[in-house]
Scaffold this active site. Structure first.
Site, PDB file in Angstrom:
ATOM      1  CD  GLU A 120      -2.896  -1.144   2.385  1.00 58.20           C
ATOM      2  OE1 GLU A 120      -3.228  -0.030   2.841  1.00 58.20           O
ATOM      3  OE2 GLU A 120      -3.344  -2.229   2.824  1.00 58.20           O
TER       4      GLU A 120
ATOM      5  CG  MET B 181      -8.448  -3.476   0.999  1.00 64.86           C
ATOM      6  SD  MET B 181      -6.920  -2.780   1.669  1.00 64.86           S
ATOM      7  CE  MET B 181      -6.082  -2.258   0.168  1.00 64.86           C
ATOM      8  CB  THR B 182     -15.426  -2.392  -1.036  1.00 66.94           C
ATOM      9  OG1 THR B 182     -15.460  -3.786  -0.695  1.00 66.94           O
ATOM     10  CG2 THR B 182     -15.159  -2.253  -2.515  1.00 66.94           C
TER      11      THR B 182
ATOM     12  CD1 TRP C  26      -9.608  -3.991   8.692  1.00 60.96           C
ATOM     13  CD2 TRP C  26      -8.046  -5.420   7.964  1.00 60.96           C
ATOM     14  NE1 TRP C  26      -8.439  -3.655   9.304  1.00 60.96           N
ATOM     15  CE2 TRP C  26      -7.459  -4.515   8.872  1.00 60.96           C
ATOM     16  CE3 TRP C  26      -7.253  -6.414   7.392  1.00 60.96           C
ATOM     17  CZ2 TRP C  26      -6.107  -4.573   9.210  1.00 60.96           C
ATOM     18  CZ3 TRP C  26      -5.916  -6.467   7.724  1.00 60.96           C
ATOM     19  CH2 TRP C  26      -5.358  -5.555   8.621  1.00 60.96           C
TER      20      TRP C  26
END
Length: 431
Positions: free
Chosen positions: A220, A283-284, A409
């Site tokens: 990231e 990663m919504t 997550w």
């Protein structure tokens, strides 16, 4: 399962009687602190046929009975689901959106993933043994070092628990340096061919040693100009580990179009990476975040926009939609660049509303619940979280977009409603 919306005057006992169950079962499905307190707007899971939630935009001339008929449910069940009681004066306003029950007639087989930050104790294994609805657990994280080695987490109990629960472990490799996702570290590794080779060797050796089933890369905060370097890194990693039978997956940030120069997101080449990997996690979530203004963590309108773009350039059967197991509690008023929200598990958020005895509101655009309360110090707070209804709406997207599955997550945040809904709505693939 069925989602019941609590209205004023409800008790857990009378809800249980309506659905032919008992209060003990309702407490188990919803993990409530007490059966004595309910608040309007609370969404409860109750036994019943398998339903998820779909949006319906009210049209002029619609009635409660006509919308119930279109939804394939009785008027009674429509009112129980939505919390709208025509007899109590509720109206269906033209143009408004109501989330209605959508029956699951044929269960889709999906894969599910959960990220775990192991603490190196027996609780890691216990957590995984308690969750039977995971295909994968991604151990977070193996931190890449500048010399090509990996800093490993204490994951021995997690790996044992995964094996016992028949959950395939994935080794999550990151450019996290212990404090931040390190832009320069990622650049250094990706630009040096011999260093890349060392990283690949370290990954393969660790997977063989610990029994991982694949590698999951979560780099990231990469510089946008490093986009082709990241494509190359993933391509070479796949060529290195696939002959030994290991899968390659990645986690990517959410975006709705391709802007190669955009900060952070520009480095993710959805189309190319989608071709290279076996599957990927998008990663919504984190629109509502610890330093940002109060809002839903994963507003469904934003999630849909990301999925529309993603499925236009990536095969849908490679995509795991990201879902959050947590919400945030903001002290009000929010002050930009100063306020910091407190993370809270979705189950704890539900029970906080019950303790404070405040009604739970519903944001139809975001398909997310929220509420306000005042603490003992007289400070005002607002909490955004996910519950049974918002999860039912998001899981419906797996059917709508024909996705591979979902990725969570982060494990350790209690949210039993989610796991019951997943188990009820899908067939979970095991490796």
């Amino acid at each position: 399962m069925f989602v019941y919306t609590v209205v004023k005057g409800d008790t857990l006992r009378n809800i249980a009687e309506r659905f032919g169950t008992n209060t003990r079962e309702l407490l188990r499905f919803n993990e409530m602190d007490s059966q004595d307190v309910l608040v309007p707007g609370l969404h409860l899971l109750v036994p019943g046929e398998t339903y998820l939630a779909a949006p319906y935009q009210v049209r002029s001339g619609d009635t409660f009975s006509s919308v119930a008929l279109k939804s394939g449910v009785s008027l009674r069940d429509f009112e129980y689901w939505t919390g709208l009681r025509e007899s109590q004066g509720a109206k269906l306003a033209p143009g408004s959106t109501v989330y209605v029950p959508k029956r699951v007639t044929r269960k889709k087989t999906v894969e599910t993933n959960g990220y775990l930050l192991p603490d190196g104790t027996t609780s890691d294994g216990n957590l995984l043994r308690d969750i039977s609805t995971l295909t994968y657990v991604s151990i977070f994280s193996y931190q890449v070092r500048a010399d090509g080695s990996l800093l490993a987490p204490k994951d021995q109990f997690a790996l044992t628990g995964a094996q016992q629960a028949k959950i395939a472990p994935l080794m999550t490799v990151t450019n996290f340096d212990g404090t931040n996702f390190n832009t320069e570290l990622a650049h250094t590794v990706m630009t040096n061919a011999s260093l890349r080779r060392k990283v690949f060797n370290s990954i393969l050796k660790m997977m063989k040693q610990k029994g991982f089933r694949g590698v999951n890369v979560d780099f990231e905060h990469m510089d946008p100009p490093d986009r082709p370097l990241y494509n190359q890194f993933i391509r070479e990693l796949k060529a290195f580990v696939r002959p030994s039978g290991y899968s390659v997956s990645i986690a990517m940030g959410p975006k709705t179009s391709d802007s190669p120069q955009a900060s952070w997101m520009g480095a993710f080449d959805y189309r190319t990476l989608g071709q290279e990997v076996d599957f990927l996690m998008i990663m919504t979530y984190e629109w509502g975040w610890v330093g940002g203004p109060p809002m839903a963590v994963a507003p469904i309108d934003q999630v849909k926009a990301v999925l529309r773009y993603a499925t236009s350039v990536i095969p849908a059967n490679k995509i795991l939609m990201g879902m959050s197991l947590y919400g945030y509690d903001w002290k009000l008023p929010y002050v930009k660049d100063q306020s910091r929200a407190a993370g809270i598990s979705n189950n704890s958020a539900q029970n906080l509303a019950l303790r404070e005895q405040v009604p739970i509101q519903w944001d139809a655009k975001a398909a997310s619940p929220y509420y306000r309360y005042r603490n003992q110090e007289g400070e005002d707070h607002i909490v955004w979280f996910d519950d049974a209804m918002s999860v039912a709406a998001k899981l419906q997207l797996v059917y709508d977009f024909n996705l591979r599955g979902v990725s969570y997550w982060v494990l350790g945040n209690e949210f039993p409603q989610n796991w019951y809904l997943v188990k009820d709505s899908f067939e979970i693939k095991k490796m």
